[in-house]
Design an enzyme around this catalytic site. Structure first.
Site, PDB file in Angstrom:
ATOM      1  N   LEU A  29       0.845  -1.200   0.000  1.00 23.63           N
ATOM      2  CA  LEU A  29       0.000   0.000   0.000  1.00 23.63           C
ATOM      3  C   LEU A  29       0.873   1.241   0.000  1.00 23.63           C
ATOM      4  CD1 LEU A  29      -2.830  -0.955   2.485  1.00 23.63           C
ATOM      5  CD2 LEU A  29      -2.474  -1.596   0.090  1.00 23.63           C
ATOM      6  N   GLY A  77       1.119  -5.292   1.128  1.00 29.87           N
ATOM      7  CA  GLY A  77       0.085  -5.331   0.095  1.00 29.87           C
ATOM      8  C   GLY A  77       0.574  -5.981  -1.197  1.00 29.87           C
ATOM      9  N   ASN A  88       4.872  -7.723   6.367  1.00 29.16           N
ATOM     10  CA  ASN A  88       5.796  -7.130   7.345  1.00 29.16           C
ATOM     11  C   ASN A  88       5.156  -6.075   8.236  1.00 29.16           C
ATOM     12  OD1 ASN A  88       5.417  -5.363   5.203  1.00 29.16           O
ATOM     13  ND2 ASN A  88       7.421  -4.426   5.411  1.00 29.16           N
ATOM     14  N   GLU A  89       3.812  -5.979   8.201  1.00 28.25           N
ATOM     15  CA  GLU A  89       3.128  -4.864   8.873  1.00 28.25           C
ATOM     16  C   GLU A  89       3.560  -4.694  10.328  1.00 28.25           C
ATOM     17  OE1 GLU A  89       1.819  -6.827   6.691  1.00 28.25           O
ATOM     18  OE2 GLU A  89       0.422  -5.750   5.390  1.00 28.25           O
TER      19      GLU A  89
END
Ligand SMILES: CCCCCCCCCCCC/C=C/CC(=O)SCCNC(=O)CCNC(=O)[C@H](O)C(C)(C)COP(=O)(O)OP(=O)(O)OC[C@H]1O[C@@H](n2cnc3c(N)ncnc32)[C@H](O)[C@@H]1OP(=O)(O)O
Length: 277
Positions: free
Chosen positions: A86, A131, A153-154
């Protein structure tokens, strides 16, 4: 309206029609003999998924569905990156309206991609974080070039992968591996991703990648299409329904969280870090 510009018609053995969405954010090439579509993300430098790119993808997916596309390869025009996930700038200090519109388009695009009746393959020719990994996981088959990174990896960024991102990963690598990967926000090398089944094959280079992607589609296109798609959608329906029935709640979750000072601080630091690199 989705206006397509026919750029080129090549009269070679396998005729190919090239189209570009007017924005040029997505290059679409359709082989006139086989009907196979290549959807190439083309937002330099790293195909970060902003509203415009997601909308171009969505329109392309609608076109492919309407034209009864028999198979599609999703890839990138970037040499380093499949998609950087994103677009961080869409989430950094947006207005409420902008954030809502962005998240809703992300949902639209994912629902279309995840539920295509035709076979889809991600030709992952570069890094694929967050994303970007979601896009790859939404295809039926993943082939990746060596020495790149993929994963959700958020957590490492101080944000949380939405439930449907998590569900996609769980569906592919199983509960235990997904839990470990998601808690850590782990990025896998191409070779590690192959080992845990996050990708299905490795390719030596872009040419080999595209050949393998075509081989996968040839095999799938040899199957009775209706039976094939009923089984595919059957496997995916629980994950799809969860989001389709909970779209408003998911948007609310995003809006409630993205404006949290801690989340904005994490995003700001991360954007600064990337710019200084
Ligand atoms: C307290 C918690 C409570 C709960 C919280 C809930 C949270 C709410 C929900 C929120 C959910 C959000 C879900 C998000 C999913 C995502 O997808 S987030 C995006 C994650 N993406 C990344 O981490 C990738 C970052 N990028 C990279 O690692 C690298 O760029 C790369 C490996 C992809 C490519 O490397 P390289 O080829 O070396 O390029 P760079 O020089 O790094 O980058 C070039 C250029 O692009 C800019 N950029 C990179 N990534 C992004 C991005 N994702 N968005 C926007 N821009 C990006 C980078 O800054 C460079 O810009 P300049 O050229 O310097 O201007």
């Amino acid at each position: 309206m989705f206006v397509l510009r026919q750029c080129l018609t090549l009269g070679t053995k396998s005729s190919i029609r090239n189209f570009s969405a007017t924005t040029n954010l997505v290059n679409l090439t359709i082989n006139e003999d086989t009907g196979v579509a290549i959807m190439e993300l083309n937002k330099p430098p790293v195909n970060s998924l902003n509203y415009e790119l997601l909308e171009a993808m969505h329109r392309t997916l609608v076109k492919l569905e309407n034209e009864k596309c028999p198979g599609m390869i999703l890839t990138s025009s970037s040499r380093s990156t499949f998609s950087a996930g994103l677009d961080l700038l869409e989430m950094y200090k947006p207005t409420v309206d902008k954030a809502r519109r962005f998240w809703s388009m992300l949902q639209n695009t994912w629902i279309k991609l995840y539920s295509t009746p035709y076979p889809t393959v991600a030709a992952i020719n570069g890094h694929s974080p967050a994303g970007g990994c979601l896009l790859a996981m939404s295809c039926e088959h993943r082939i990746m070039v060596p020495d790149k990174m993929i994963g959700l990896n958020e957590t490492q960024l101080g944000i949380v992968a939405p439930q449907w991102f998590q569900d996609c990963m769980r569906n592919i690598i199983g509960e235990r591996q997904a839990e470990k990967a998601l808690i850590a926000g782990r990025m896998f090398t191409s070779e590690e991703a192959l080992k845990i089944g996050l990708v299905d094959e490795l390719a030596t280079d872009k040419e080999d990648l595209m050949q393998k992607a075509h081989d996968f589609l040839d095999e799938q296109m040899g199957l009775p299409p209706l039976a094939r798609s009923v089984v595919k959608v059957g496997f995916r329906k629980d994950t799809l329904s969860k989001l389709i029935n909970g779209r408003e709640a998911d948007i609310k979750m995003f809006l409630d969280n993205v404006f949290q000072p801690k989340v904005q601080e994490s995003l700001e630091n991360y954007i600064q870090m990337l710019k200084k690199k």
